[in-house]
Design an enzyme around this catalytic site. Structure first.
Site, PDB file in Angstrom:
ATOM      1  N   ALA A  40      34.238  18.202  25.475  1.00  0.00           N
ATOM      2  CA  ALA A  40      34.978  18.708  24.388  1.00  0.00           C
ATOM      3  C   ALA A  40      35.321  20.148  24.635  1.00  0.00           C
ATOM      4  O   ALA A  40      34.791  20.909  25.439  1.00  0.00           O
ATOM      5  CB  ALA A  40      34.124  18.790  23.067  1.00  0.00           C
ATOM      6  N   GLU A  50      29.079   7.285  24.983  1.00  0.00           N
ATOM      7  CA  GLU A  50      28.102   8.311  25.571  1.00  0.00           C
ATOM      8  C   GLU A  50      26.839   7.886  24.838  1.00  0.00           C
ATOM      9  O   GLU A  50      26.311   8.337  23.691  1.00  0.00           O
ATOM     10  CB  GLU A  50      28.390   9.607  25.142  1.00  0.00           C
ATOM     11  CG  GLU A  50      29.536  10.235  25.818  1.00  0.00           C
ATOM     12  CD  GLU A  50      29.595  11.777  25.464  1.00  0.00           C
ATOM     13  OE1 GLU A  50      28.811  12.651  24.999  1.00  0.00           O
ATOM     14  OE2 GLU A  50      30.458  12.696  26.195  1.00  0.00           O
TER      15      GLU A  50
HETATM   16  N1  DAL Z   1      30.520  15.538  25.973  1.00  0.00           N
HETATM   17  C1  DAL Z   1      30.548  15.623  24.428  1.00  0.00           C
HETATM   18  C2  DAL Z   1      32.007  15.032  23.794  1.00  0.00           C
HETATM   19  C3  DAL Z   1      30.827  17.129  24.164  1.00  0.00           C
HETATM   20  O1  DAL Z   1      31.207  17.565  25.158  1.00  0.00           O
HETATM   21  O2  DAL Z   1      30.353  17.983  23.296  1.00  0.00           O
HETATM   22 ZN    ZN Z   2      26.243  15.535  24.044  1.00  0.00          ZN
END
Ligand code: DAL
Ligand code: ZN
Length: 246
Positions: free
Chosen positions: A140, A203
């Site tokens: 993100a 995930e």
């Molecule tokens: N991997 C998850 C989407 C984040 O970066 O928050």
């Molecule tokens: Zn995470």
């Protein structure tokens, strides 16, 4: 085009633009609400402002200064990992880890709260390493990560050397987390079949705290948090509608 036909077309377009909701395709949340108008328990707070139900994604970003109250859960972790969480989520994680341990499973906490700045570093590194498109399916951008809420934790296990990999879903620890995390108030936030909605590939390691009642409800409905959040807005609206005057 003849002026008369052009006018008819214009009228049609205007009608469609202001079309009543009945003509519009119902959103997934509306369809869900039509099928399940009752949540099973009363909402005590507006879901849009309930801090435990905070929706964070690319469309709903946190301010760079947002920082929740944090404590460090007493759980096994990868050496050097930052695993702070919101206090309620931390207590729930301890219960979840204890229950897994009682089943002979050895979970490890890998990453909890991440500041806006830390997320920016992670995201930029991922873009450099994987290219923009691939990075965007995994990581993100700053402000858009649930880790900034203090309500998300990445978990792994000893037998995977504490790595965050899709193989976690095939390990006894990963299967146990998927089956039982809702009992402790957590949900698997990014299932691979929801990637069109969440924006991320699966995930199996990322769990998000929303509290046991909501976790049980969303698990029963089997929908992503984005859909559940929009559904809750409809439930809240119905719950607070003034009763009809006889
Ligand atoms: N991997 C998850 C989407 C984040 O970066 O928050
Ligand atoms: Zn995470």
């Amino acid at each position: 085009m003849q002026p008369k036909r052009f006018c008819s077309l214009l009228i049609c377009l205007c009608l469609l633009a202001g079309a009543p909701a009945a003509l519009a395709k119902p959103t997934h949340a509306e369809a869900l609400f039509a099928a399940h108008p009752e949540l099973g328990f009363p909402l005590t707070q507006d879901p849009q402002t309930d801090p435990l139900l905070m929706l964070v994604n690319r469309q709903h970003r946190l301010d760079a200064r947002f920082k929740p109250e944090l404590v460090t859960p007493k759980v096994a972790k990868k050496r050097g990992a930052d695993i702070d969480l919101h206090p309620e989520a931390a207590r729930a994680l301890e219960r979840l880890f204890d229950a897994a341990k009682a089943e002979g499973l050895s979970l490890s906490a890998i990453s909890g709260y991440r500041s806006y700045g830390t997320q920016r570093t992670i995201y930029e590194r991922s873009v450099e390493r994987n290219g923009q498109a691939r990075a965007d399916r995994m990581s993100a951008p700053p402000g858009a990560s649930e880790h900034q809420t203090g309500l998300a934790m990445d978990v792994s296990c000893k037998s995977l050397d504490h790595e965050l990999t899709s193989a976690f879903s095939r390990k006894p620890e990963g299967k146990w987390v998927a089956a039982h995390c809702s009992e402790y108030g957590f949900i698997l936030r990014y299932r691979k079949e929801w990637q069109d909605i969440t924006g991320y590939q699966g995930e199996p390691w990322h769990i998000r705290y929303i509290g046991p009642q909501h976790a049980a409800a969303i698990t029963a409905l089997d929908v992503p948090f984005e859909t559940y959040h929009a559904y809750l807005a409809l439930v809240w609206q119905q719950q607070n509608e003034a009763p009809a005057v006889p």
